[in-house]
Design a protein around this motif. Structure first.
Motif, PDB file in Angstrom:
ATOM      1  N   ALA A  85      16.756   0.852 -42.625  1.00  0.00           N
ATOM      2  CA  ALA A  85      16.428  -0.258 -42.990  1.00  0.00           C
ATOM      3  C   ALA A  85      16.415  -1.142 -41.712  1.00  0.00           C
ATOM      4  CB  ALA A  85      17.574  -0.871 -43.842  1.00  0.00           C
ATOM      5  N   ALA A  86      15.295  -1.934 -41.507  1.00  0.00           N
ATOM      6  CA  ALA A  86      15.179  -2.703 -40.362  1.00  0.00           C
ATOM      7  C   ALA A  86      16.246  -3.458 -39.710  1.00  0.00           C
ATOM      8  CB  ALA A  86      13.864  -3.461 -40.356  1.00  0.00           C
ATOM      9  N   TRP A  87      17.031  -4.108 -40.759  1.00  0.00           N
ATOM     10  CA  TRP A  87      18.209  -5.031 -40.458  1.00  0.00           C
ATOM     11  C   TRP A  87      19.422  -4.610 -39.795  1.00  0.00           C
ATOM     12  CZ3 TRP A  87      22.442  -5.276 -43.531  1.00  0.00           C
ATOM     13  CH2 TRP A  87      22.207  -4.603 -44.879  1.00  0.00           C
ATOM     14  N   TRP A  88      19.798  -3.302 -40.020  1.00  0.00           N
ATOM     15  CA  TRP A  88      20.908  -2.610 -39.869  1.00  0.00           C
ATOM     16  C   TRP A  88      21.336  -2.508 -38.235  1.00  0.00           C
ATOM     17  CZ3 TRP A  88      20.924   2.783 -42.898  1.00  0.00           C
ATOM     18  CH2 TRP A  88      21.039   2.378 -44.268  1.00  0.00           C
ATOM     19  N   ALA A  89      20.411  -1.929 -37.476  1.00  0.00           N
ATOM     20  CA  ALA A  89      20.583  -2.060 -36.109  1.00  0.00           C
ATOM     21  C   ALA A  89      20.675  -3.141 -35.283  1.00  0.00           C
ATOM     22  CB  ALA A  89      19.660  -0.899 -35.483  1.00  0.00           C
ATOM     23  N   PRO A  90      19.853  -4.184 -35.666  1.00  0.00           N
ATOM     24  CA  PRO A  90      20.067  -5.458 -34.840  1.00  0.00           C
ATOM     25  C   PRO A  90      21.491  -6.058 -34.586  1.00  0.00           C
ATOM     26  CG  PRO A  90      18.019  -5.450 -35.802  1.00  0.00           C
ATOM     27  CD  PRO A  90      18.775  -4.204 -36.427  1.00  0.00           C
ATOM     28  N   TYR A  91      22.238  -5.746 -35.589  1.00  0.00           N
ATOM     29  CA  TYR A  91      23.602  -6.344 -35.755  1.00  0.00           C
ATOM     30  C   TYR A  91      24.556  -5.598 -34.924  1.00  0.00           C
ATOM     31  CZ  TYR A  91      21.565  -9.303 -39.175  1.00  0.00           C
ATOM     32  OH  TYR A  91      20.669 -10.181 -39.834  1.00  0.00           O
ATOM     33  N   ALA A  92      24.751  -4.272 -34.609  1.00  0.00           N
ATOM     34  CA  ALA A  92      25.259  -3.584 -33.820  1.00  0.00           C
ATOM     35  C   ALA A  92      24.922  -4.084 -32.338  1.00  0.00           C
ATOM     36  CB  ALA A  92      25.116  -2.186 -33.911  1.00  0.00           C
ATOM     37  N   ARG A  93      23.484  -4.130 -32.258  1.00  0.00           N
ATOM     38  CA  ARG A  93      23.128  -4.288 -30.760  1.00  0.00           C
ATOM     39  C   ARG A  93      23.684  -5.742 -30.448  1.00  0.00           C
ATOM     40  NH1 ARG A  93      17.834  -1.902 -32.480  1.00  0.00           N
ATOM     41  NH2 ARG A  93      18.128   0.445 -31.974  1.00  0.00           N
ATOM     42  N   LEU A  94      23.565  -6.750 -31.320  1.00  0.00           N
ATOM     43  CA  LEU A  94      23.800  -8.140 -31.017  1.00  0.00           C
ATOM     44  C   LEU A  94      25.446  -8.179 -30.454  1.00  0.00           C
ATOM     45  CD1 LEU A  94      22.914 -11.114 -31.330  1.00  0.00           C
ATOM     46  CD2 LEU A  94      23.994 -11.008 -33.465  1.00  0.00           C
ATOM     47  N   LEU A  95      26.245  -7.153 -31.215  1.00  0.00           N
ATOM     48  CA  LEU A  95      27.702  -7.080 -30.668  1.00  0.00           C
ATOM     49  C   LEU A  95      27.934  -6.266 -29.415  1.00  0.00           C
ATOM     50  CD1 LEU A  95      29.149  -6.462 -34.043  1.00  0.00           C
ATOM     51  CD2 LEU A  95      29.490  -8.803 -32.711  1.00  0.00           C
ATOM     52  N   GLY A  96      26.576  -5.469 -28.783  1.00  0.00           N
ATOM     53  CA  GLY A  96      26.822  -4.871 -27.656  1.00  0.00           C
ATOM     54  C   GLY A  96      27.280  -3.451 -28.168  1.00  0.00           C
ATOM     55  N   ARG A  97      27.227  -2.930 -29.515  1.00  0.00           N
ATOM     56  CA  ARG A  97      27.714  -1.442 -30.011  1.00  0.00           C
ATOM     57  C   ARG A  97      26.338  -0.522 -29.907  1.00  0.00           C
ATOM     58  NH1 ARG A  97      31.835  -3.239 -32.744  1.00  0.00           N
ATOM     59  NH2 ARG A  97      33.061  -4.476 -31.348  1.00  0.00           N
ATOM     60  N   PRO A  98      26.371   0.562 -29.058  1.00  0.00           N
ATOM     61  CA  PRO A  98      25.513   1.585 -29.045  1.00  0.00           C
ATOM     62  C   PRO A  98      24.853   1.843 -30.659  1.00  0.00           C
ATOM     63  CG  PRO A  98      27.131   2.114 -27.756  1.00  0.00           C
ATOM     64  CD  PRO A  98      27.666   0.923 -28.379  1.00  0.00           C
ATOM     65  N   VAL A  99      23.788   2.347 -30.951  1.00  0.00           N
ATOM     66  CA  VAL A  99      23.281   2.702 -32.204  1.00  0.00           C
ATOM     67  C   VAL A  99      22.564   3.960 -32.068  1.00  0.00           C
ATOM     68  CG1 VAL A  99      21.888   2.253 -34.168  1.00  0.00           C
ATOM     69  CG2 VAL A  99      23.093   0.300 -33.041  1.00  0.00           C
ATOM     70  N   PHE A 100      23.029   4.923 -32.530  1.00  0.00           N
ATOM     71  CA  PHE A 100      22.603   6.380 -32.788  1.00  0.00           C
ATOM     72  C   PHE A 100      21.823   6.762 -33.971  1.00  0.00           C
ATOM     73  CE2 PHE A 100      25.932   6.196 -29.815  1.00  0.00           C
ATOM     74  CZ  PHE A 100      25.433   6.737 -28.403  1.00  0.00           C
ATOM     75  N   HIS A 101      20.629   7.199 -33.770  1.00  0.00           N
ATOM     76  CA  HIS A 101      20.002   7.708 -35.140  1.00  0.00           C
ATOM     77  C   HIS A 101      19.963   9.070 -35.548  1.00  0.00           C
ATOM     78  CE1 HIS A 101      17.619   3.722 -35.887  1.00  0.00           C
ATOM     79  NE2 HIS A 101      17.750   3.644 -34.510  1.00  0.00           N
ATOM     80  N   VAL A 102      19.951   9.476 -36.487  1.00  0.00           N
ATOM     81  CA  VAL A 102      20.281  10.727 -36.933  1.00  0.00           C
ATOM     82  C   VAL A 102      19.148  11.191 -37.922  1.00  0.00           C
ATOM     83  CG1 VAL A 102      21.919  12.419 -37.920  1.00  0.00           C
ATOM     84  CG2 VAL A 102      22.844  10.433 -36.923  1.00  0.00           C
ATOM     85  N   ALA A 103      18.705  12.194 -37.758  1.00  0.00           N
ATOM     86  CA  ALA A 103      17.651  12.882 -38.522  1.00  0.00           C
ATOM     87  C   ALA A 103      18.007  12.844 -39.951  1.00  0.00           C
ATOM     88  CB  ALA A 103      16.968  14.181 -38.197  1.00  0.00           C
ATOM     89  N   THR A 104      16.863  12.770 -40.908  1.00  0.00           N
ATOM     90  CA  THR A 104      17.507  12.861 -42.250  1.00  0.00           C
ATOM     91  C   THR A 104      16.965  14.131 -42.839  1.00  0.00           C
ATOM     92  OG1 THR A 104      15.429  11.781 -42.985  1.00  0.00           O
ATOM     93  CG2 THR A 104      17.178  10.311 -42.654  1.00  0.00           C
ATOM     94  N   PRO A 105      17.367  14.439 -44.126  1.00  0.00           N
ATOM     95  CA  PRO A 105      16.640  15.980 -44.503  1.00  0.00           C
ATOM     96  C   PRO A 105      15.497  15.865 -44.976  1.00  0.00           C
ATOM     97  CG  PRO A 105      18.380  14.950 -45.998  1.00  0.00           C
ATOM     98  CD  PRO A 105      18.373  14.143 -44.846  1.00  0.00           C
ATOM     99  N   ALA A 106      14.558  16.860 -45.406  1.00  0.00           N
ATOM    100  CA  ALA A 106      13.258  16.800 -45.840  1.00  0.00           C
ATOM    101  C   ALA A 106      12.948  16.247 -47.363  1.00  0.00           C
ATOM    102  CB  ALA A 106      12.809  18.157 -45.878  1.00  0.00           C
ATOM    103  N   GLU A 107      14.018  16.185 -48.007  1.00  0.00           N
ATOM    104  CA  GLU A 107      13.964  15.819 -49.209  1.00  0.00           C
ATOM    105  C   GLU A 107      13.995  14.212 -49.661  1.00  0.00           C
ATOM    106  OE1 GLU A 107      17.780  18.359 -49.734  1.00  0.00           O
ATOM    107  OE2 GLU A 107      16.028  18.163 -48.338  1.00  0.00           O
ATOM    108  N   CYS A 108      14.537  13.576 -48.537  1.00  0.00           N
ATOM    109  CA  CYS A 108      14.940  12.074 -48.698  1.00  0.00           C
ATOM    110  C   CYS A 108      15.133  11.620 -47.545  1.00  0.00           C
ATOM    111  CB  CYS A 108      16.013  12.078 -49.691  1.00  0.00           C
ATOM    112  SG  CYS A 108      17.771  12.602 -48.895  1.00  0.00           S
ATOM    113  N   GLY A 109      15.039  10.013 -47.637  1.00  0.00           N
ATOM    114  CA  GLY A 109      15.400   9.320 -46.317  1.00  0.00           C
ATOM    115  C   GLY A 109      16.801   8.727 -46.801  1.00  0.00           C
ATOM    116  N   GLY A 110      17.387   7.927 -45.785  1.00  0.00           N
ATOM    117  CA  GLY A 110      18.571   7.042 -45.995  1.00  0.00           C
ATOM    118  C   GLY A 110      19.723   7.686 -45.897  1.00  0.00           C
ATOM    119  N   VAL A 111      19.882   8.935 -45.877  1.00  0.00           N
ATOM    120  CA  VAL A 111      21.168   9.819 -45.681  1.00  0.00           C
ATOM    121  C   VAL A 111      20.904  10.723 -44.625  1.00  0.00           C
ATOM    122  CG1 VAL A 111      22.767  11.324 -46.772  1.00  0.00           C
ATOM    123  CG2 VAL A 111      21.827   9.566 -48.003  1.00  0.00           C
TER     124      VAL A 111
END
Length: 414
Positions: free
Chosen positions: A99-125
């Motif tokens: 979701a587009a609104w998740w990462a900006p709040y961590a960045r606003l606090l100066g926290r690193p955000v790391f994206h993790v690949a999702t499985p082939a059958e779905c997103g979100g997890v």
């Protein structure tokens, strides 16, 4: 291609808003808000007792016994996620895309955000093995991963994670000492929960409740986005009580209180009276039909997209149409966003808004703008037994993708 929206506001990028249902607000819900308009006092930070009790009932009807003392409310999910991120500390892990609104709040606090690949059958997890490897790498580089944010019914992909995939991911996260925040904003928008081809929605708090905080923005299925309200359910543990208290501290510092009339409307909606349920059912049915039609159009043109199972959106990869798009000056996700927004006359945010690679030709298409004119949206109200389908807007989508498909079909052989 010219950028349609100049981005001159600094490094924190806030993405597109939650897709609304595009339908008129139920008259009964509007009446509740109007009747409370004279309330001028301030509700307590974290939510008024009536709202917390309504949220308790909402979760208990979904098999999650909850004490009102383990709930907090705020004017929308973003303040809750900001408060949770601040309270937990450390680095944040999210799926790619998310979701587009998740990462900006961590960045606003100066926290690193790391994206993790999702499985082939779905997103979100996140894929559990990719999650473990990411945690290992972050720690090896001196980081301190503490928080994983995920969603079972997902924005932007519109998919629902299978329980076994979700369980593996949550178990891996907990084994590595991560706290899980489950965004269940779209939980009540599963298109057909009785379809044997679909997926039964089970949340992570039903699997490992001591390690999961659930956040639900009521704009997903119960309230219009312009009436911001969200609730969070904390673990009923000593650590959960401490986290709840720290979140209330942050919300207090932010002055993040619900407007009193919105509190009244939110409590009414969370109790799920018949008018609210009827409106939600009609909206889910309508958006499911539009999403299925849009998915058929997109994939029929040669693009890739998982079948949407929840929400009011689908996520498409137009990589197979790259040559046809390049002929129109489209070479990355921002240019794809500009192109489709202009051609369709509706927002079409590129995948880079959701943490995907800018070079990937991915886009989220919302079904709300495809519902047609205001008259057509009014006709789709719950009072109509069989609401009409969208017309011109979906025809425009079909026309654009047919054109790209035709160009791809006649590409010279190599």
């Amino acid at each position: 291609m010219r950028r349609t929206v100049p981005e001159d506001h600094g490094p924190v990028r806030f993405g597109p808003p939650l897709p609304d249902d595009g339908l008129p607000v139920p008259a009964e819900l509007s009446a509740v808000l109007a009747a409370a308009a004279g309330r001028t006092g301030q509700d307590p930070v974290g939510g008024a007792p009536a709202l917390l009790d309504a949220a308790r009932g909402y979760w208990e009807r979904r098999g999650l016994p909850t004490d009102p003392g383990d709930i907090a409310a705020a004017p929308g999910a973003p303040p809750l996620l900001l408060a949770l991120t601040a309270a937990l500390g450390g680095d944040v892990l999210v799926p790619r895309p998310c979701a587009a609104w998740w990462a900006p709040y961590a960045r606003l606090l100066g926290r690193p955000v790391f994206h993790v690949a999702t499985p082939a059958e779905c997103g979100g997890v996140p894929d559990p093995y990719a999650l473990l490897e990411t945690v290992r790498r972050v720690r090896a580089e001196g980081g301190e991963p503490r928080l994983l944010v995920l969603s079972v019914a997902d924005d932007p992909t519109g998919t629902v994670a299978p329980p076994e995939v979700l369980h593996e991911a949550v178990e891996a996260a907990v084994a590595e000492g991560l706290h899980v925040v489950a965004d269940e904003t779209w939980r009540d928008t599963v298109h057909d929960p009785h379809d044997p081809r679909g997926t039964v929605l089970i949340g992570p708090a039903e699997m490992l409740p001591e390690h999961v905080t659930v956040v639900s923005d009521l704009a997903g299925a119960l309230l219009p986005p312009g009436w911001p309200a969200a609730v969070a359910r904390f673990p009923a543990t000593t650590a959960g009580h401490r986290l709840h208290a720290r979140v209330l501290d942050v919300l207090t510092a932010l002055g993040a209180r619900l407007a009193a009339p919105v509190t009244t409307a939110a409590a009414y909606a969370l109790a799920e009276p018949e008018p609210v349920v009827a409106h939600r059912t009609a909206a889910v049915r309508l958006h499911a039909r539009v999403a299925a039609a849009a998915h058929a159009t997109v994939t029929g043109a040669g693009a890739l997209s998982l079948p949407p199972r929840a929400g009011r959106h689908l996520y498409a990869d137009l990589g197979p149409l790259r040559v046809a798009l390049a002929a129109r000056g489209v070479g990355d996700a921002q240019e794809l966003e500009d192109f489709l927004t202009a051609r369709l006359g509706m927002p079409a945010p590129g995948g880079h808004r959701f943490g995907d690679d800018l070079a990937a030709l991915r886009v989220r298409l919302s079904t709300g703008p495809l519902l047609g004119s205001a008259d057509e949206r009014r006709a789709a109200c719950p009072a109509t037994p069989d609401p009409p389908g969208p017309h011109r807007a979906l025809d425009d989508l079909t026309s654009v993708f047919d054109e790209l498909h035709d160009d791809r079909r006649w590409e010279p052989s190599r």
